[in-house]
Design an enzyme around this catalytic site. Structure first.
Site, PDB file in Angstrom:
ATOM      1  N   PRO A 168       0.819  -1.218   0.000  1.00  0.00           N
ATOM      2  CA  PRO A 168       0.000   0.000   0.000  1.00  0.00           C
ATOM      3  C   PRO A 168       0.856   1.273   0.000  1.00  0.00           C
ATOM      4  O   PRO A 168       0.365   2.351  -0.334  1.00  0.00           O
ATOM      5  CB  PRO A 168      -0.802  -0.101   1.302  1.00  0.00           C
ATOM      6  CG  PRO A 168      -0.717  -1.528   1.725  1.00  0.00           C
ATOM      7  CD  PRO A 168       0.588  -2.037   1.207  1.00  0.00           C
ATOM      8  N   GLU A 205       1.992  -8.563   8.603  1.00  0.00           N
ATOM      9  CA  GLU A 205       2.104  -7.105   8.672  1.00  0.00           C
ATOM     10  C   GLU A 205       3.084  -6.570   7.629  1.00  0.00           C
ATOM     11  O   GLU A 205       3.333  -5.361   7.557  1.00  0.00           O
ATOM     12  CB  GLU A 205       2.561  -6.659  10.062  1.00  0.00           C
ATOM     13  CG  GLU A 205       1.658  -7.125  11.197  1.00  0.00           C
ATOM     14  CD  GLU A 205       0.191  -6.742  10.991  1.00  0.00           C
ATOM     15  OE1 GLU A 205      -0.066  -5.553  10.715  1.00  0.00           O
ATOM     16  OE2 GLU A 205      -0.671  -7.634  11.089  1.00  0.00           O
TER      17      GLU A 205
HETATM   18  C1  4G4 Z   1       3.160  -4.903   2.318  1.00  0.00           C
HETATM   19  C2  4G4 Z   1       2.935  -4.426   3.590  1.00  0.00           C
HETATM   20  C3  4G4 Z   1      -0.536  -4.324  -1.807  1.00  0.00           C
HETATM   21  C4  4G4 Z   1       2.194  -5.682   1.697  1.00  0.00           C
HETATM   22  C5  4G4 Z   1       1.761  -4.732   4.233  1.00  0.00           C
HETATM   23  C6  4G4 Z   1      -0.366  -5.247  -0.797  1.00  0.00           C
HETATM   24  C7  4G4 Z   1      -2.490  -3.535  -0.699  1.00  0.00           C
HETATM   25  C8  4G4 Z   1      -1.604  -3.459  -1.760  1.00  0.00           C
HETATM   26  C9  4G4 Z   1       1.023  -6.019   2.337  1.00  0.00           C
HETATM   27  C10 4G4 Z   1       0.792  -5.519   3.626  1.00  0.00           C
HETATM   28  C11 4G4 Z   1      -1.270  -5.273   0.256  1.00  0.00           C
HETATM   29  C12 4G4 Z   1      -1.820  -2.434  -2.845  1.00  0.00           C
HETATM   30  C13 4G4 Z   1      -0.678  -7.122   4.772  1.00  0.00           C
HETATM   31  C14 4G4 Z   1      -1.193  -4.702   4.765  1.00  0.00           C
HETATM   32  C15 4G4 Z   1       0.022  -6.868   1.640  1.00  0.00           C
HETATM   33  N1  4G4 Z   1      -2.325  -4.411   0.260  1.00  0.00           N
HETATM   34  N2  4G4 Z   1      -2.657  -1.424  -2.598  1.00  0.00           N
HETATM   35  N3  4G4 Z   1      -1.181  -6.115   1.336  1.00  0.00           N
HETATM   36  N4  4G4 Z   1      -0.393  -5.798   4.314  1.00  0.00           N
HETATM   37  O1  4G4 Z   1      -1.224  -2.547  -3.897  1.00  0.00           O
END
Ligand code: 4G4
Length: 248
Positions: free
Chosen positions: A107, A133
């Site tokens: 994200p 996480e």
């Molecule tokens: C990295 C850090 C991509 C990846 C935390 C991945 C949304 C997107 C993740 C996490 C993702 C996007 C578990 C919060 C995996 N969420 N918007 N989640 N989480 O491209």
């Protein structure tokens, strides 16, 4: 183009590889029948690169707090395995010489768009999918070239984001879409770049009291092309004026 995905849930990618035109494109490339211009797609599970009997890939966060963090070492070993496989002894490259962009889907990443996909469609990619996480920052610092986001929302893992990226890339690689490929390439090159698509109609000529626009029944392909272009412009102006402001 090689795409290697790193995921602790490799089974999720059957949604991509076992369905539709993208599934066909990816299985054709695996059967090795199109050595040029296709995508060699593989999914790698970091659990296969652990040493302990429980195949541990995550651990508790330093500093405390909820959730778990993906450990650096299994991910680093997975990347090494990919580099060995892609640029191994038979290819004449040493492990580090394999040219690939390592991308972390998160994200916090740069927002992807069609232009970005177009610019990487000729490169090799290693897509790292985070779970829990996220990933230990030291692995990211040491191995990741770019961080991409598919939009401003949070997913439970990077897998669906990676599938979005792969689907969009398959459509851009010449020879990857099968029978209709030449038609697809033609319509892609004729499509007015960066505008929204025009409306489409199929049989019957009248549905629920609504008729197909006359121009599409005229058989005059120059006029039809002009109409579709106008529709694209009007639709973009109405729904996404921001896309027009970005253009000249
Ligand atoms: C990295 C850090 C991509 C990846 C935390 C991945 C949304 C997107 C993740 C996490 C993702 C996007 C578990 C919060 C995996 N969420 N918007 N989640 N989480 O491209």
């Amino acid at each position: 183009m090689n795409i290697d995905v790193i995921s602790v849930l490799p089974g999720m990618f059957t949604a991509l590889t076992e369905h539709g035109v993208v599934g066909r494109a990816l299985s054709t490339s695996r059967s090795n029948s199109r050595p040029t211009d296709s995508i060699d797609f593989r999914v790698w599970n970091p659990r296969d690169y652990t040493e302990d009997k429980h195949k541990t890939v995550d651990d508790r966060p330093y500093g405390g707090g909820p959730g778990m963090v993906m450990m650096a070492e299994p991910l680093a070993k997975t990347i090494t395995a990919i580099r060995e496989f892609r640029g191994g002894s038979d290819s004449g490259l040493d492990n580090k010489a394999y040219q690939a962009k390592v991308v972390y889907l998160s994200p916090q990443g740069r927002a992807v768009d069609q232009k970005l996909f177009g610019s990487v469609a000729s490169e090799n990619l290693i897509l790292l999918c985070g779970r829990y996480e996220g990933v230990d920052q030291r692995l990211l610092d040491a191995e990741v070239d770019e961080e991409w986001s598919i939009g401003d929302y949070v997913l439970s893992g990077g897998e669906i984001a990676a599938m979005v990226v792969v689907d969009a890339l398959v459509r851009l690689v010449p020879g990857s879409l099968g029978n209709d490929e030449s038609a697809n390439q033609d319509s892609f090159s004729e499509q007015i770049d960066g505008l929204l698509d025009c409306p489409h109609y199929t049989r019957p000529e009248e549905y629920a009291g609504m008729v197909v626009p006359d121009v599409l029944l005229s058989g005059d392909h120059a006029v039809i092309k002009q109409w579709r272009c106008e529709q694209s412009l009007q639709s973009t102006q109405a729904k996404r004026p921001d896309l027009l402001k970005k253009k000249d």
